[in-house]
Design an enzyme around this catalytic site. Structure first.
Site, short mmCIF file in Angstrom:
data_model
loop_
_atom_site.label_atom_id
_atom_site.label_comp_id
_atom_site.label_asym_id
_atom_site.label_seq_id
_atom_site.Cartn_x
_atom_site.Cartn_y
_atom_site.Cartn_z
N LEU D 227 -46.83 53.49 37.80
CA LEU D 227 -45.46 53.98 37.64
C LEU D 227 -45.24 54.65 36.28
O LEU D 227 -45.47 54.03 35.24
CB LEU D 227 -44.49 52.79 37.81
CG LEU D 227 -43.00 53.17 37.83
CD1 LEU D 227 -42.68 53.99 39.06
CD2 LEU D 227 -42.15 51.91 37.77
N ASP D 228 -44.78 55.88 36.31
CA ASP D 228 -44.41 56.63 35.10
C ASP D 228 -45.58 56.84 34.13
O ASP D 228 -45.37 57.05 32.93
CB ASP D 228 -43.25 55.94 34.35
CG ASP D 228 -42.00 55.83 35.20
OD1 ASP D 228 -41.82 56.69 36.07
OD2 ASP D 228 -41.22 54.90 35.01
N GLN D 229 -46.81 56.79 34.65
CA GLN D 229 -47.98 56.92 33.79
C GLN D 229 -48.77 58.19 34.06
O GLN D 229 -49.78 58.44 33.42
CB GLN D 229 -48.92 55.72 33.98
CG GLN D 229 -48.28 54.37 33.67
CD GLN D 229 -47.90 54.25 32.22
OE1 GLN D 229 -48.68 54.59 31.34
NE2 GLN D 229 -46.69 53.78 31.94
#
Lengths: 284, 284, 284, 284
Positions: D227-229
């Site tokens: 997530l969000d990486q």
């Protein structure tokens, strides 16, 4: 909770803030925001915006205004006005062919970011009718082909019948006559697609391209008799390079125009702008 | 003309501005700037900075402070302090090897942009002596090789002997112990070379390079016990791309570090910063 | 590893990139960076900058240049030049009273960010001598009180004796004569303290203050015969408001002037700028 | 005039540009834009984007691709692909309740700024149907209340039936499963409402408010399993202060989200993005 705003301009001298805030406190107002500015504490001009909750005032509005005039304003020679957030300003948008600024305003209006009473949209083109009427806003097509004077007369009638107090030029490409402008002093906001005073007049993106600037801008300003010379409310810029042709400048500039105009209109609607000479004091 | 600044924090409730400005007016102060902020007019915290000319006060400073405490501050439960522009804050700069932030502060100090009383510069490196002494500022080389505790003790002694009230870490690469930090609560300003909270800790430019961010930043903050976690005073960013390696990020970032730190230090020196919890209210 | 740069301008037509890169490959060059731009692939002008490592070239420089001219340049009608990173451009800085731009250049020069061969600093004021000589750079005070023509003559002699190829006006407040400018075509860089074309001429900060703009700018440009009209190399802006008087605009603007001028000078030194008409193509 | 783009990634070594541009020239392509980047000329990775007019190619596309593979790509160990501007990428937009990012994309799509083949919009809310269908785009309401897996399965079916190649998450608040993400490697673009890596996860505006940052940001990135990486495509920030509560941060941030997402999607559609590890090379 009703929010009110008091806007003041007067010669600067000691005691103004104390007098105003003392008056407000005595009458039950609770200050939520206060901003002031002085061009010079010694003999300059003083500006102030006080926002306060008006739910517990001890006087009705006319009595309060009378009292403020007598007790405070006269003593300091103030020009002032009181505005209530609930009294949304009757507004008209004028627009020509490009729709981007119009759409930005409509969308922000719908989501509640522009607290205006949008009464009508007027255009010298028929194209935006469907878009505008979808928002429940009357759309008037006033062509200029039949004569500019007649068109302006027609627009004025529409604005007056609708009781309009603020006129937003969202890329309206017709120059307004001095007599029109006079009817709405500091109540016509225009978006000019350049970083004024650079590239006033026609085709600013082409002018910018030809000068080879490395940033392009947009400027929201009040309209005065002289084209693109009125008090500037807001400006912003975006970086460009030799890779950008006129069409790319236009595309990038439209983003700026949208946000810069929306900011300026919101500040006007929230009574954040005081005009002084040909400049603005914007309390944000 | 002597400028004074009154800084106030208290629970928000009606009447604060009127009480403070009424008091100042009654004692001959002429307000030149007033800024206030409330986290919530209903039960929030209220902050205010009033700048005024103190040339015609009717009381000497101690009497004025006593009167303010009794008449105003106690009634509203205020934390407050009075500062005079003429009383420049005794300041020390701590620096390690990179000179850019130190030089920026020295230049701005010399041209009058940083109204501090710069008493000394301390470094764990000997390199900057000539540069610093040219400005007439004592330079102390305190190596850490002999032990970090001893070095810190030595620094504390130097700061105390010099009567320092503000410590600026202009890229000082040693972590200060909690007991050191405690001695200067909200009086140590650090520049961290990232957009905090991203890339706290060591090698932020390398971290930024490896994450592939499109903007890099710098953050000036007050130092607290937890590394890079103190209240943020100022931040800024600059655009980067895949073309920039770590060395280019460092070069671009140094520009940011210089201006961001200089701004934060100036605001502190001008008494523009109020700390609330782990956040700052900066009145600019 | 020796870096070379090939800069090309020619009418655009198919095959240019293939011809140039094929030539370089055939002679042992390893391209490290290639940037190109066309005003219009059909009949426009083509610009290219190729950076390559020159360590394994199969020809000495004169032979390589001759071969390039014969095999490639003539075929495409190219204006071109070859530059080597190791041949740092002999540079002079001209400066009047304000020191900020001069100091910024000196400091960046010292830390290696400006790969120039700085030969001398010339000023119509005596003030900066100590500062400049500390860096080991000769300082020449050429007053203009004795006559502008004589001063210019003296400066020209100094520049010629020093073999200067690039002249940087780091806030040099004297207008250079057309005959002076002619001697250094596209080799004089000036920093103007406004967002050109707005506020050309004298006192741009005062002009900006009086127009009430919401952003102020700085512009680095090549000097041509017409004042402030030459090709723009770089610009930047910073936000201001009604709170900023002329002195604050100056302070904020000086930060811009420093960084904008430093960028422009670095790009020139790294052979990143091609001039086309009155515009620049900057490959960064 | 048909525009084609060739995108290449390979180990860097001498001769790549010459080989590629020589091949293109020999087959009748006219290069209109060429950008390249190397992480390190000695043993690094080389990236290139060549745009060219394909109107006068001497081979049909399959033959050209075969020839390029055999003559150039194999020799240099290239990963490469050829794209034609006329083949607009089949795209789907996924959206939850907030409409701002969706509307921005729809507007820009309509005026021709986003050259995609927008096939459908999918939402876990029914609200945007009218808005989307007005643009002639099918709208699918896929509620998640009946089970996240079922919803994702339904979405996948819709995407497959529509032949979608690019998925844009325009504030879609559901986390996609790894198996979903795997189906669209580097072909799902998300807009996260913070300056990543700061404030990943839920409620970034609240996180930003509580940390007291002085700038807020938005980040467009490719979605990966974590997530969000994923690789960051574009970021931007806007200045905020203590005056801004969470609602104001949200309002200001939405402007950023709109422009940052629109830029990232346009760059993807124009084949300007190459992914390398967890980073992007964006040729703009």
């Amino acid at each position: 909770m009703e929010e009110a705003r008091l806007l003041i301009t007067c010669p600067d001298r000691p005691g103004i803030v104390a007098a105003v805030t003392g008056f407000l406190y005595a009458h039950g107002a609770n200050i939520t925001d206060l901003q002031q500015h002085s061009t010079d504490p010694e003999g300059g001009t003083f500006f102030m915006r006080v926002a306060f909750t008006a739910s517990h005032l001890d006087l009705a509005r006319p009595a309060l205004e009378r009292a403020f005039q007598e007790v405070v304003a006269e003593r300091f020679g103030m020009a002032w006005r009181l505005a209530f957030a609930s009294e949304r300003k009757p507004t008209a948008i004028l627009v020509s062919k490009p729709a981007h600024a119009l759409l930005e305003l409509l969308w922000r209006y719908r989501v509640g970011e522009l607290p205006m009473d949008l009464r009508l949209v007027i255009s010298n083109h028929p194209h935006h009718r469907e878009e505008v009427e979808r928002f429940g806003i009357p759309y008037h097509h006033v062509p200029v082909e039949g004569g500019k004077e007649e068109a302006e007369e027609r627009i004025l009638t529409l604005l007056e019948e609708a009781g309009v107090e603020l006129v937003v030029l969202a890329r309206y490409m017709q120059i307004l006559s001095p007599s029109f402008v006079e009817r709405f002093p500091m109540r016509i906001i225009n978006i000019h697609h350049s970083f004024l005073p650079a590239f006033a007049g026609a085709n600013p993106y082409r002018q910018a391209y030809e000068r080879g600037v490395k940033l392009i801008g947009a400027t929201a300003h009040y309209v005065t008799e002289e084209l693109d010379q009125g008090p500037i409310i807001e400006q912003d810029v975006v970086r460009v390079s030799h890779r950008h042709g006129v069409a790319e400048l236009r595309r990038l500039g439209q983003e700026l125009e949208r946000t810069v105009l929306a900011r300026a209109v919101r500040w006007h609607l929230e009574d954040r702008i005081l005009v002084h000479g040909n400049k603005t004091v914007v309390f944000v």
